[in-house]
Design an enzyme around this catalytic site. Structure first.
Site: not given
Lengths: 170, 170
Positions: A34, A116
Site C-alpha cells: 500500500h 511511497h
C-alpha cells in the site's frame, strides 16, 4: 481503535511488491502492499464518524490521480526503509493535503509526507544496505490510476481490516 | 482475477476469532476473520464492472442485518471446518440470495449457503475433532449489525485486498 487511510496499487504492483516484502517486511502478513495517505491514529467513534463524513465529501470532489513508480529508494538515515518511489510525488502530496485537513488534520507529524510503497523495513542498517543495493538496479515502471482510498482499522494482532472505500469522483 | 464478497464482523469478534485462527486456520495471515457472502470466482474486467453496478444497486436497497454468533459448530463430515455459528441464519441467507442474483448468480454451487465465521480449517479429521471438542463448551455471545459488504480480490500469494465497500442503506 487505530485507523489509517491507504491506497492499494493494482494487483500486478502488489504481486511484485509482495515478492520483496515476503523476505524483507515484517508487515507482509498484516496488510497488503500500500501507499499510506494518513498514518495510523487512534479514533473514538465520534472521530470516526467525522472522518468518514470528511472522506466522503473530499473524495467526491477529488479527481483520480496518475501514479508512476519508477525506482527503488530509501529513507535511510531517517529510517531503515526501502520503498518503490514515485516519478512525480506532487499529485499524491496534493491528495494527502486535501484529505488530511479539517477533522483529519495530522496533529503530530513524525515525518514530512513522502508517498511511497514500502518493500523492506524493520531490518538493521547493514541488511538494509544489502537489500537496497540488490533492489536499486532493478528497473521499475508501474503506471496506474488511483481512483479510490481505503479507510482501514487494526485488530489486536496488528493486521488491518477494510472499513470503507471512498471513490475519487471529482 | 479472483473476487469474493464478505462481511467483516466488528473488531472484538475478529480479535476473538483470530485467537483461534492463529493456531487452527492456515488462512489466518491471508484475510481477516469474515463471513463469506459470495465464494471466490475469477472475473474479467467486464464481469467486475457488472458486479460493482449490481452490488451498488442491491446494497442501496437492503437494510442492515442483525447477527448473533451464539456457538461453535462444524461442517464435518462435509468438510473439516469449525466455525462460529449464527443463532438465526435466515437474515444472512436472504442477504446472500439478494446479492447472488442477476450477474452475481452462483453458477456452480459446491455447498448450500450456510453463513459462518471459520476459525479452523485445513486440518485432519482427528485434529478437527480435538479442536471442536475444545471450542464447543466455550460460551459465545456476539451480537452486531452488518451494515456493509466488502468486495475483495486475491493477489498471487493468496492474500486478499479490499476493492470496494458497499453500505447497506435500505
Amino acid at each position: 481503535m487505530n485507523f489509517g487511510i491507504v491506497i492499494f496499487p493494482p494487483k500486478d504492483v502488489q504481486d511484485a511488491a509482495n515478492s520483496y516484502r515476503k523476505r524483507f517486511d515484517p508487515h507482509y502478513s498484516l496488510i497488503q502492499p500500500h501507499l499510506t495517505i494518513r498514518e495510523s491514529e487512534s479514533w473514538d467513534p465520534p472521530t470516526l464518524a467525522n472522518a468518514v463524513e470528511r472522506l466522503s465529501d473530499v473524495a467526491a470532489k477529488l479527481p483520480p490521480v496518475e501514479v508512476k513508480l519508477n525506482r527503488f529508494s530509501t529513507f535511510y538515515p531517517v529510517s531503515n526503509v526501502v520503498y518503490m518511489a514515485l516519478e512525480n510525488p506532487k499529485p499524491l502530496e496534493r491528495l494527502h493535503e486535501a484529505v488530511c485537513d479539517g477533522p483529519l488534520a495530522v496533529r503530530e507529524r513524525k515525518y514530512s509526507f513522502t508517498p511511497h510503497l514500502t518493500v523492506a523495513q524493520g531490518v538493521g542498517g547493514d541488511e538494509m544496505h544489502d537489500i537496497y543495493s540488490s533492489l536499486r538496479p532493478i528497473p521499475l515502471a508501474f503506471s496506474f490510476v488511483v481512483d479510490r482510498l481505503h479507510l482501514l482499522y487494526q485488530t489486536d494482532n496488528g493486521a488491518w481490516t477494510a472499513h470503507q472505500t471512498f471513490l475519487l469522483q471529482g
